[in-house]
Scaffold this motif. Sequence first.
Motif, mmCIF file in Angstrom:
data_model
loop_
_atom_site.group_PDB
_atom_site.id
_atom_site.type_symbol
_atom_site.label_atom_id
_atom_site.label_comp_id
_atom_site.label_asym_id
_atom_site.label_seq_id
_atom_site.Cartn_x
_atom_site.Cartn_y
_atom_site.Cartn_z
ATOM 1 N N GLU A 146 1.656 3.463 2.944
ATOM 2 C CA GLU A 146 2.224 2.955 4.221
ATOM 3 C C GLU A 146 3.573 2.927 4.060
ATOM 4 O O GLU A 146 4.283 1.830 3.971
ATOM 5 C CB GLU A 146 1.491 1.683 4.391
ATOM 6 C CG GLU A 146 0.112 1.730 4.586
ATOM 7 C CD GLU A 146 -0.752 0.305 4.685
ATOM 8 O OE1 GLU A 146 0.002 -0.647 4.558
ATOM 9 O OE2 GLU A 146 -1.880 0.592 4.601
ATOM 10 N N HIS B 20 0.880 -1.217 0.160
ATOM 11 C CA HIS B 20 -0.111 0.001 -0.175
ATOM 12 C C HIS B 20 1.103 1.412 0.032
ATOM 13 O O HIS B 20 1.659 1.431 1.070
ATOM 14 C CB HIS B 20 -0.958 0.077 1.244
ATOM 15 C CG HIS B 20 -2.215 -1.149 1.147
ATOM 16 N ND1 HIS B 20 -2.185 -1.907 2.320
ATOM 17 C CD2 HIS B 20 -2.704 -1.640 -0.010
ATOM 18 C CE1 HIS B 20 -3.381 -2.908 1.569
ATOM 19 N NE2 HIS B 20 -3.528 -2.325 0.498
ATOM 20 N N ARG C 90 -2.765 4.796 -1.521
ATOM 21 C CA ARG C 90 -2.755 3.258 -1.286
ATOM 22 C C ARG C 90 -2.922 2.229 -2.388
ATOM 23 O O ARG C 90 -2.070 1.530 -2.222
ATOM 24 C CB ARG C 90 -4.129 3.357 -0.500
ATOM 25 C CG ARG C 90 -4.406 1.913 0.120
ATOM 26 C CD ARG C 90 -5.734 1.661 0.581
ATOM 27 N NE ARG C 90 -6.235 0.253 0.917
ATOM 28 C CZ ARG C 90 -5.936 -0.512 2.103
ATOM 29 N NH1 ARG C 90 -5.362 0.286 3.069
ATOM 30 N NH2 ARG C 90 -6.311 -1.761 2.235
ATOM 31 N N HIS D 114 2.539 -3.707 7.007
ATOM 32 C CA HIS D 114 1.668 -2.782 6.820
ATOM 33 C C HIS D 114 1.382 -1.508 7.970
ATOM 34 O O HIS D 114 1.848 -2.098 9.120
ATOM 35 C CB HIS D 114 0.189 -3.280 6.581
ATOM 36 C CG HIS D 114 0.096 -4.085 5.061
ATOM 37 N ND1 HIS D 114 -0.664 -3.748 4.154
ATOM 38 C CD2 HIS D 114 0.836 -5.127 4.956
ATOM 39 C CE1 HIS D 114 -0.580 -4.294 3.154
ATOM 40 N NE2 HIS D 114 0.392 -5.483 3.446
ATOM 41 N N SER D 115 0.620 -0.571 7.906
ATOM 42 C CA SER D 115 0.423 0.106 8.836
ATOM 43 C C SER D 115 -0.990 0.921 8.809
ATOM 44 O O SER D 115 -1.329 1.086 7.480
ATOM 45 C CB SER D 115 1.543 1.257 9.163
ATOM 46 O OG SER D 115 1.665 2.234 7.868
HETATM 47 ZN ZN LIG Z 1 -1.490 -2.094 4.248
#
Ligand SMILES: [Zn+2]
Length: 320
Positions: free
Chosen positions: A65, A62, A114, A185-186
């Motif tokens: 992130e 993404h 994203r 991820h975040s």
């Molecule tokens: Zn993500």
Amino acid sequence: MIKNLPEIKALRNLSHVADPEIVRFQELTRINIKHRSYPIISFEIGCTELDAPVLGLFGGVHGLERVGTHVITSYLQSLFKQMKWDDDLRTLLKTSRIVSIPLINPGGMAKRWRSNPNGVDLMRNAPVEAEKKNLPFLLSGHQYSNKIPWYRGNPNKMETESQILIDYVKEKVFPAATALTVDFHSGFGLKDRFWYPYAKTTDQFPNIKEVQSLKDLMDETLPHHIYKVEPQSLNYTTHGDIWDYLYDDHRLHKKSDQLFLPWTLEMGSWNWVKKNPKQIFSASGLFNPIIEHRHDRTMRRHKALIDFLFSATRNSHWRN
Ligand SMILES: [Zn+2]
């Protein structure tokens, strides 16, 4: 105007630090946006025998992130420096491997999206249908429009970035006797969550026994660790998760003694926002720690976990 990405510059710099006898650096493809193109870069560290135990580190699926890519880059940098003086490390890399694509979606990162540059959410893009119950509207993945987040694109003709990741994992990770991967991820929640499959269903994960023993080992080895270990579907279910797809594919074709556990580290960003509410007004602030000491702490915070997982891939007694 799309600027050069500091993340790609950092990865290129890494390739200069690395010892070419131990680290293989590759440009897997390039993603073009208008007049610019961005490479998808991989690192293969250690031996070349594909059945050797392997730890996979993946990030930047993404584009917003960024912190995941930073955590991996910072880990690899430290590893490459250590390799220069640590003979024990060089020795153990003769029988084991780390493989990594630290930035899978450079086009999305360049656009501050994203999704990838086609508006497709790469973590909704694989040909996997989630079970029907309790699917969150839109967030679970949809096919209405690439103007709305979580757009699935065409799962029967996956996006370049998804296909590159899948091909890479099949080639470099699937043949290993023991394979652990982490996708960084975040952006979700207050805590750092360490997720195992599935994303598509709340049904029991087939390798739950191995997950439980790895978790026990982690609890003993990293006391007071900060991770909430749980199946992803406990939080929400989604269509098209690449790791669901890869896990099922591996399970179908694997030899009986092979194990592939794909993990997702979802770094809880709401804490960064809570401590610095101004971040809520910045697109990158919702997904990344902005204040420098918090960024540094995040870089350090996960090194112990990655080291632990690499040890656990090489010493897999916990599987029995
Ligand atoms: Zn993500």
